[in-house]
Design an enzyme around this catalytic site. Structure first.
Site, PDB file in Angstrom:
ATOM      1  N   GLY A  12      39.608  11.348  72.589  1.00 24.62           N
ATOM      2  CA  GLY A  12      38.508  10.847  71.776  1.00 24.62           C
ATOM      3  C   GLY A  12      37.265  10.443  72.547  1.00 24.62           C
ATOM      4  O   GLY A  12      36.511   9.580  72.098  1.00 24.62           O
ATOM      5  N   ASN A 105      32.155  21.478  64.797  1.00 25.78           N
ATOM      6  CA  ASN A 105      33.152  21.468  65.876  1.00 25.78           C
ATOM      7  C   ASN A 105      32.432  21.534  67.214  1.00 25.78           C
ATOM      8  O   ASN A 105      31.309  22.041  67.303  1.00 25.78           O
ATOM      9  CB  ASN A 105      34.091  22.671  65.745  1.00 25.78           C
ATOM     10  CG  ASN A 105      35.193  22.657  66.791  1.00 25.78           C
ATOM     11  OD1 ASN A 105      35.773  21.606  67.085  1.00 25.78           O
ATOM     12  ND2 ASN A 105      35.478  23.802  67.386  1.00 25.78           N
ATOM     13  N   HIS A 107      33.237  22.996  71.125  1.00 28.07           N
ATOM     14  CA  HIS A 107      34.169  23.865  71.845  1.00 28.07           C
ATOM     15  C   HIS A 107      33.743  23.943  73.311  1.00 28.07           C
ATOM     16  O   HIS A 107      32.564  24.109  73.606  1.00 28.07           O
ATOM     17  CB  HIS A 107      34.166  25.264  71.216  1.00 28.07           C
ATOM     18  CG  HIS A 107      35.118  26.198  71.879  1.00 28.07           C
ATOM     19  ND1 HIS A 107      36.483  26.157  71.640  1.00 28.07           N
ATOM     20  CD2 HIS A 107      34.929  27.168  72.802  1.00 28.07           C
ATOM     21  CE1 HIS A 107      37.076  27.068  72.396  1.00 28.07           C
ATOM     22  NE2 HIS A 107      36.156  27.697  73.106  1.00 28.07           N
ATOM     23  N   SER A 134      29.651  24.163  73.386  1.00 25.68           N
ATOM     24  CA  SER A 134      28.893  24.598  72.211  1.00 25.68           C
ATOM     25  C   SER A 134      29.267  23.741  71.007  1.00 25.68           C
ATOM     26  O   SER A 134      30.446  23.504  70.757  1.00 25.68           O
ATOM     27  CB  SER A 134      29.223  26.059  71.863  1.00 25.68           C
ATOM     28  OG  SER A 134      29.059  26.911  72.976  1.00 25.68           O
ATOM     29  N   ASP A 143      36.499  29.473  66.061  1.00 24.52           N
ATOM     30  CA  ASP A 143      35.464  29.279  67.077  1.00 24.52           C
ATOM     31  C   ASP A 143      34.301  30.255  66.888  1.00 24.52           C
ATOM     32  O   ASP A 143      33.596  30.593  67.845  1.00 24.52           O
ATOM     33  CB  ASP A 143      36.040  29.427  68.497  1.00 24.52           C
ATOM     34  CG  ASP A 143      37.096  28.378  68.805  1.00 24.52           C
ATOM     35  OD1 ASP A 143      36.999  27.268  68.252  1.00 24.52           O
ATOM     36  OD2 ASP A 143      38.010  28.674  69.584  1.00 24.52           O
TER      37      ASP A 143
HETATM   38  C1  GAR Z   1      36.690  18.501  74.323  1.00 19.68           C
HETATM   39  O1  GAR Z   1      36.400  19.039  75.580  1.00 19.68           O
HETATM   40  C2  GAR Z   1      36.464  19.540  73.243  1.00 19.68           C
HETATM   41  O2  GAR Z   1      35.423  20.428  73.547  1.00 19.68           O
HETATM   42  C3  GAR Z   1      37.787  20.246  73.219  1.00 19.68           C
HETATM   43  O3  GAR Z   1      38.747  19.240  73.411  1.00 19.68           O
HETATM   44  C4  GAR Z   1      38.185  18.188  74.193  1.00 19.68           C
HETATM   45  C5  GAR Z   1      38.452  16.875  73.491  1.00 19.68           C
HETATM   46  O4  GAR Z   1      38.136  15.787  74.317  1.00 19.68           O
HETATM   47  N1  GAR Z   1      37.979  20.945  71.991  1.00 19.68           N
HETATM   48  C6  GAR Z   1      38.662  22.083  71.868  1.00 19.68           C
HETATM   49  O5  GAR Z   1      39.195  22.633  72.802  1.00 19.68           O
HETATM   50  C7  GAR Z   1      38.707  22.651  70.462  1.00 19.68           C
HETATM   51  N2  GAR Z   1      39.355  23.916  70.448  1.00 19.68           N
HETATM   52  P1  GAR Z   1      38.012  14.314  73.700  1.00 19.68           P
HETATM   53  O6  GAR Z   1      39.266  14.049  72.882  1.00 19.68           O
HETATM   54  O7  GAR Z   1      37.957  13.412  74.899  1.00 19.68           O
HETATM   55  O8  GAR Z   1      36.776  14.260  72.861  1.00 19.68           O
END
Ligand code: GAR
Length: 208
Positions: A12, A105, A107, A134, A143
């Site tokens: 998070g 979202n 990514h 992105s 995506d």
């Molecule tokens: C982030 O880097 C996000 O871009 C990625 O997960 C991480 C979450 O980090 N999302 C994906 O890979 C979606 N397919 P966080 O929980 O610390 O925000």
């Protein structure tokens, strides 16, 4: 102000950046929902007095059943915008259509390159010189929705998947809250042709 529900599965850190920018950004977090009870992001939300819900996908017999219940949980908060922040579930087309134009979202790649998982390692393996993140509107294609904003970083010979993840995260925390505030101020709309970024638009939610 604009009411936002954030969906998470883990740490998070993007949620935290979005929380930290909420006052300046003109939006409010109505709730944080996780598909994992142990997601650290739930603690971040609680610390900021944001209501939380946990919906464990493993207790549902199908993706559609989980997504249906998730929609009910989200809609109970009547949000203007739903933000996926490290939510590691593929969403069914029914879900995506229900939130068309109000589902974002982030990514960890420069889309349309490197959709899917393990992006940092795959970028390294391919010998890329650039990487990044992105923010995009979510559509039925995984995506694949229209890209709103990207941040790029240069890859160095010392980089590892771990160092790239850290550096990409720093960029994510800058761009994601800003895009949420664009939406909140009505500047950002998705239409049939893609996205519009326009100061003349009427507010999509909560007049500032
Ligand atoms: C982030 O880097 C996000 O871009 C990625 O997960 C991480 C979450 O980090 N999302 C994906 O890979 C979606 N397919 P966080 O929980 O610390 O925000």
């Amino acid at each position: 102000p604009c009411q936002v529900v954030v969906l998470i599965s883990g740490n998070g850190s993007n949620l935290q950046a979005i929380i930290d920018h909420s006052q300046a950004g003109g939006y409010q977090l109505a709730a944080v929902i996780s598909n994992r009870a142990d997601a650290y992001g739930l603690e971040r939300a609680t610390r900021s007095d944001i209501p939380t819900r946990v919906l464990d996908h493993k207790t549902f017999s199908s993706r559609e059943a989980f997504d249906g219940q998730l929609m009910q949980e989200i809609d109970a908060f009547d949000p203007d915008l739903v933000v996926l922040a490290g939510f590691m579930r593929i969403l069914s087309s029914g879900f995506v259509e229900h939130y068309a134009g109000r589902l974002l979202n982030i990514h960890p790649s420069l889309l349309p390159a490197y959709k899917g998982t393990q992006t940092h390692q795959r970028v390294l393996d391919a010998g890329e010189l650039q990487h990044g993140a992105s923010v995009h509107f979510v559509t039925a294609e995984l995506d694949g929705g229209p890209v709103i904003r990207q941040a790029a970083i240069a890859i160095t010979s010392n980089d590892t998947a771990e160092s790239l993840a850290q550096r990409v995260a720093i960029e994510e925390h800058k761009i994601y809250p800003e895009v949420v505030s664009w939406f909140a101020s009505g500047r950002l709309l998705m239409d049939a042709d893609g996205i519009l970024l326009d100061e003349q638009r009427l507010p999509t939610c909560g007049v500032q």
